[in-house]
Design an enzyme around this catalytic site. Structure first.
Site, PDB file in Angstrom:
ATOM      1  N   ASN A   3       9.575   1.536   2.117  1.00 58.23           N
ATOM      2  CA  ASN A   3       8.796   1.550   0.885  1.00 58.23           C
ATOM      3  C   ASN A   3       9.025   2.894   0.205  1.00 58.23           C
ATOM      4  O   ASN A   3       8.479   3.907   0.622  1.00 58.23           O
ATOM      5  CB  ASN A   3       7.297   1.353   1.214  1.00 58.23           C
ATOM      6  N   HIS A  94      -1.147  -2.544  -1.398  1.00 55.99           N
ATOM      7  CA  HIS A  94      -0.979  -1.246  -0.740  1.00 55.99           C
ATOM      8  C   HIS A  94      -2.213  -0.379  -1.031  1.00 55.99           C
ATOM      9  O   HIS A  94      -2.773  -0.441  -2.121  1.00 55.99           O
ATOM     10  CB  HIS A  94       0.292  -0.555  -1.250  1.00 55.99           C
ATOM     11  N   GLU A 158      -1.980  -0.491   7.788  1.00 50.73           N
ATOM     12  CA  GLU A 158      -1.729   0.897   7.406  1.00 50.73           C
ATOM     13  C   GLU A 158      -3.055   1.662   7.312  1.00 50.73           C
ATOM     14  O   GLU A 158      -3.709   1.637   6.264  1.00 50.73           O
ATOM     15  CB  GLU A 158      -1.027   0.952   6.040  1.00 50.73           C
TER      16      GLU A 158
HETATM   17  P1  13P Z   1       4.400   7.199   5.197  1.00 53.13           P
HETATM   18  O1  13P Z   1       5.450   6.622   6.081  1.00 53.13           O
HETATM   19  O2  13P Z   1       4.963   8.212   4.213  1.00 53.13           O
HETATM   20  O3  13P Z   1       3.236   7.728   5.988  1.00 53.13           O
HETATM   21  O4  13P Z   1       3.836   6.029   4.267  1.00 53.13           O
HETATM   22  C1  13P Z   1       3.398   4.853   4.852  1.00 53.13           C
HETATM   23  C2  13P Z   1       3.239   3.850   3.806  1.00 53.13           C
HETATM   24  O5  13P Z   1       2.313   3.910   3.008  1.00 53.13           O
HETATM   25  C3  13P Z   1       4.237   2.767   3.727  1.00 53.13           C
HETATM   26  O6  13P Z   1       3.833   1.773   2.840  1.00 53.13           O
END
Ligand code: 13P
Length: 232
Positions: A3, A94, A158
């Site tokens: 992403n 997200h 997440e």
């Molecule tokens: P990071 O890998 O930068 O912590 O981000 C995670 C994320 O939000 C992926 O969608």
């Protein structure tokens, strides 16, 4: 899944794809057997799709968002039919969109429906279990057509504290969370996201309920992302 968030120009996208492709060849990384998905910005998606034809990489693309509406008078929105020409997946809900653009469960559900309508696989991001419980996926009045798509949905767990902090959740906790999601929604793929790097990816992917990773910052470097794939 890489992403890229709000990063990379068209030129930088092309450079990333070329470095990634060179890396695959030089390091002999076997990408086959793993689903590798890149989510560039809308501005880069078309060119990335075009470059892929020449590079012969087995990559898939995801959009980072989708309009909650059909095509029409919705200035600034990119709808499912437009995305379908360029990608197979869509990141939905997200936490950065929930926080910065006020996306609530109702809008997330609308976006899931519009993805499914175009046979795009939504990668639905959740940070707390309640977000899956309020999901349309579980709702009683979920219509039968959408119901048949249920196994085409991917969930990405997440936790907020782990995103961009360099402090990932523990693999055990992420695994427990993934297990709870599967109890709610059935045997669908559950990914972990939040400070995943090449040196910690295996600790997550070796867990029985975690089916992959959603990577932000570390995916911006093509060779680091390649290492993540290799170590996963
Ligand atoms: P990071 O890998 O930068 O912590 O981000 C995670 C994320 O939000 C992926 O969608």
């Amino acid at each position: 899944i890489a992403n890229w968030k709000s990063n990379k120009t068209i030129k930088e996208t092309e450079e990333w794809l070329h470095s990634f492709s060179d890396g695959v060849k030089r390091k002999g990384v076997n990408v086959e057997g793993k689903t590798v998905i890149v989510a560039p910005s809308f501005t880069s998606l078309e060119h990335a799709h075009y470059c892929l034809g020449n590079l012969k990489l087995s990559l898939k693309f995801a959009a980072q968002d989708i309009s909650p509406f059909d095509e029409g008078a919705h200035t600034g929105e990119v709808n499912g039919r437009q995305i379908k020409e360029l990608a197979d997946y869509v990141i939905v809900g997200h936490s950065e969109r929930r926080k910065n653009f006020g996306e609530d469960e109702e809008m997330v559900n609308q976006k899931i429906e519009h993805s499914l309508k175009q046979e795009l696989t939504p990668i639905v991001c959740v940070s707390i279990l309640e977000q899956t419980q309020k999901s349309k996926l579980k709702s009683q009045n979920y219509n039968s057509k959408l119901k048949s798509y249920e196994n085409k949905v991917v969930i990405a767990y997440e936790p907020l504290f782990a995103i961009g902090s360099g402090k990932p959740d523990t693999p055990e906790n992420a695994n427990e969370f993934a297990k709870s999601i599967k109890n709610e929604l059935g045997e669908i793929p559950v990914l972990y996201g939040g400070s995943v790097k090449s040196d910690n990816v295996k600790s997550f992917t070796s867990m029985p309920h975690i089916g992959g990773v959603l990577v932000g910052g570390a995916s911006l470097d093509p060779l680091e992302f390649l290492k993540i794939i290799k170590n996963a």
